[in-house]
Write a protein that holds these residues in place. Structure first.
Motif, PDB file in Angstrom:
ATOM      1  N   GLY A  92     -14.169   6.662  -7.743  1.00  0.00           N
ATOM      2  CA  GLY A  92     -14.421   4.991  -8.047  1.00  0.00           C
ATOM      3  C   GLY A  92     -13.380   4.558  -8.228  1.00  0.00           C
ATOM      4  O   GLY A  92     -13.519   3.162  -8.387  1.00  0.00           O
ATOM      5  N   THR A  93     -12.971   5.004  -9.745  1.00  0.00           N
ATOM      6  CA  THR A  93     -11.530   4.222 -10.027  1.00  0.00           C
ATOM      7  C   THR A  93     -10.072   3.616  -9.170  1.00  0.00           C
ATOM      8  O   THR A  93      -9.680   4.704  -9.056  1.00  0.00           O
ATOM      9  CB  THR A  93     -11.054   4.797 -11.401  1.00  0.00           C
ATOM     10  N   ASP A  94     -10.280   2.345  -9.152  1.00  0.00           N
ATOM     11  CA  ASP A  94      -9.234   2.261  -8.405  1.00  0.00           C
ATOM     12  C   ASP A  94      -7.844   1.809  -8.391  1.00  0.00           C
ATOM     13  O   ASP A  94      -8.119   0.423  -9.818  1.00  0.00           O
ATOM     14  CB  ASP A  94      -9.371   1.360  -6.769  1.00  0.00           C
ATOM     15  N   PHE A  95      -6.898   1.936  -7.654  1.00  0.00           N
ATOM     16  CA  PHE A  95      -5.529   1.079  -8.303  1.00  0.00           C
ATOM     17  C   PHE A  95      -4.976   0.612  -6.922  1.00  0.00           C
ATOM     18  O   PHE A  95      -5.060   1.025  -6.245  1.00  0.00           O
ATOM     19  CB  PHE A  95      -4.977   2.759  -9.023  1.00  0.00           C
ATOM     20  N   LEU A  96      -4.401  -1.215  -7.618  1.00  0.00           N
ATOM     21  CA  LEU A  96      -3.130  -1.266  -6.137  1.00  0.00           C
ATOM     22  C   LEU A  96      -2.141  -1.139  -6.504  1.00  0.00           C
ATOM     23  O   LEU A  96      -1.889  -1.615  -7.712  1.00  0.00           O
ATOM     24  CB  LEU A  96      -3.722  -2.665  -6.346  1.00  0.00           C
ATOM     25  N   VAL A  97      -1.567  -0.437  -5.123  1.00  0.00           N
ATOM     26  CA  VAL A  97      -0.503   0.038  -5.826  1.00  0.00           C
ATOM     27  C   VAL A  97       1.283  -0.706  -5.275  1.00  0.00           C
ATOM     28  O   VAL A  97       0.793  -0.329  -3.579  1.00  0.00           O
ATOM     29  CB  VAL A  97       0.231   1.943  -5.582  1.00  0.00           C
ATOM     30  N   TYR A  98       2.009  -1.218  -5.229  1.00  0.00           N
ATOM     31  CA  TYR A  98       3.206  -2.132  -4.656  1.00  0.00           C
ATOM     32  C   TYR A  98       4.612  -1.631  -4.752  1.00  0.00           C
ATOM     33  O   TYR A  98       4.798  -1.455  -6.170  1.00  0.00           O
ATOM     34  CB  TYR A  98       3.164  -3.573  -4.854  1.00  0.00           C
ATOM     35  N   GLY A  99       5.087  -1.958  -3.385  1.00  0.00           N
ATOM     36  CA  GLY A  99       6.184  -1.353  -3.656  1.00  0.00           C
ATOM     37  C   GLY A  99       7.265  -0.008  -3.716  1.00  0.00           C
ATOM     38  O   GLY A  99       8.624   0.203  -3.355  1.00  0.00           O
ATOM     39  N   LEU A 100       6.301   1.137  -3.378  1.00  0.00           N
ATOM     40  CA  LEU A 100       6.616   1.885  -2.025  1.00  0.00           C
ATOM     41  C   LEU A 100       6.712   2.176  -1.091  1.00  0.00           C
ATOM     42  O   LEU A 100       5.498   1.372  -0.810  1.00  0.00           O
ATOM     43  CB  LEU A 100       6.152   3.353  -3.304  1.00  0.00           C
ATOM     44  N   ASP A 101       7.952   2.930  -0.434  1.00  0.00           N
ATOM     45  CA  ASP A 101       7.262   2.852   1.287  1.00  0.00           C
ATOM     46  C   ASP A 101       6.791   4.035   1.463  1.00  0.00           C
ATOM     47  O   ASP A 101       7.180   5.001   1.075  1.00  0.00           O
ATOM     48  CB  ASP A 101       8.389   2.036   1.840  1.00  0.00           C
ATOM     49  N   LYS A 102       6.578   3.905   2.334  1.00  0.00           N
ATOM     50  CA  LYS A 102       6.306   5.786   3.144  1.00  0.00           C
ATOM     51  C   LYS A 102       7.486   6.582   3.124  1.00  0.00           C
ATOM     52  O   LYS A 102       7.163   7.256   2.904  1.00  0.00           O
ATOM     53  CB  LYS A 102       5.899   5.224   4.892  1.00  0.00           C
ATOM     54  N   ALA A 103       9.199   6.066   3.803  1.00  0.00           N
ATOM     55  CA  ALA A 103       9.801   7.601   3.458  1.00  0.00           C
ATOM     56  C   ALA A 103       9.091   7.288   1.721  1.00  0.00           C
ATOM     57  O   ALA A 103       9.021   9.246   1.863  1.00  0.00           O
ATOM     58  CB  ALA A 103      10.911   6.867   3.220  1.00  0.00           C
ATOM     59  N   TRP A 104       9.070   6.953   0.680  1.00  0.00           N
ATOM     60  CA  TRP A 104       8.585   7.473  -0.680  1.00  0.00           C
ATOM     61  C   TRP A 104       7.755   8.289  -0.609  1.00  0.00           C
ATOM     62  O   TRP A 104       7.320   9.395  -1.286  1.00  0.00           O
ATOM     63  CB  TRP A 104       8.555   6.733  -1.636  1.00  0.00           C
ATOM     64  N   TYR A 105       6.794   7.839  -0.034  1.00  0.00           N
ATOM     65  CA  TYR A 105       5.076   8.884  -0.288  1.00  0.00           C
ATOM     66  C   TYR A 105       5.656  10.610   0.785  1.00  0.00           C
ATOM     67  O   TYR A 105       5.337  11.298   0.196  1.00  0.00           O
ATOM     68  CB  TYR A 105       4.533   7.943   0.437  1.00  0.00           C
TER      69      TYR A 105
END
Length: 241
Positions: A92-105
């Motif tokens: 229930g604790t949430d984090f917005l993550v920006y800057g990494l793309d599909k290939a990274w994941y």
């Protein structure tokens, strides 16, 4: 207020299981009220994702990116920019993550099930901007409030779906730790939303990395806006007024 306006926290159906509105309807709405772009930040594979969570990791990532990839084509058609983001969840604790793309994941399956502080550290090591979303949100499924001031760069001090008290507490949290002040709508319902928020800038953002640079350098500021108060459902284009 700046000249360019961006939604930073948007959920779309069906990738976010709790989303009520699809990609096209969302983009048409944001275009109509004057936004220049949106970040699709659906619930990641550790959250309320709309697929079978027992699927292989790669299949879950492919599914996760499907709404964003659809949005790229629709955004080009409607002339509204679309950017990639992630909302990760830990009890229930949430984090917005920006800057990494599909290939990274796709290339980092080890994040699935990783201890959360280690996961956040890994994301940061690879350049991600991490924002703790609505840190003082309370709900029946949230056992207790968790703060991660040493593992985030910013805090959502104005979440359009939270009340004044929880946003005030988030603002105090950000200021006490010297964290970036951030805002987003957390929209799950498209045009039915009661208030909007986001980040604005004097210059148009080119891509996710440009967005991160502007946020870190203070070139983007939080904003909020309300619908017309004349009894109609239409939103005024106050972003251009």
């Amino acid at each position: 207020m700046g000249n360019y306006f961006y939604e930073t926290h948007l959920h779309t159906a069906p990738v976010s299981k709790c989303g009520r509105v699809g990609v096209r309807e969302n983009l048409e709405f944001y275009k109509s009220v004057g936004y220049d772009g949106v970040f699709i930040t659906n619930h990641f594979i550790d959250g309320n994702i709309g697929c079978d969570r027992t699927l292989p990791y790669e299949d879950k990532i492919q599914y996760y990116c499907s709404d964003y990839e659809q949005a790229l084509d629709i955004g080009e058609e409607l002339d509204i920019r679309v950017f990639f983001g992630v909302e990760m969840s830990y009890k229930g604790t949430d984090f917005l993550v920006y800057g990494l793309d599909k290939a990274w994941y796709l290339s980092h399956p080890e994040i699935d099930g990783m201890k959360y502080t280690e996961k956040l550290s890994l994301l940061a090591e690879h350049g991600a901007l991490i924002i703790q979303a609505h840190p003082y949100r309370e709900a029946s499924y949230i056992d207790h409030i968790r703060l991660f001031p040493r593992h985030v760069e910013g805090v959502e001090v104005d979440n359009a779906c939270r009340n004044e008290f929880t946003n005030h507490m988030a603002s105090h949290y950000a200021d006490a730790y010297g964290l970036i002040r951030f805002a987003g709508t957390d929209n799950h319902v498209g045009a039915s939303i009661g208030r909007l928020a986001g980040m604005c800038s004097d210059e148009q953002i080119a891509d996710e990395l440009d967005f991160i640079q502007k946020v870190r350098q203070g070139g983007m500021k939080p904003f909020t806006c309300l619908p017309n108060n004349d009894g109609r459902s239409e939103w005024k284009k106050l972003l251009r007024e």
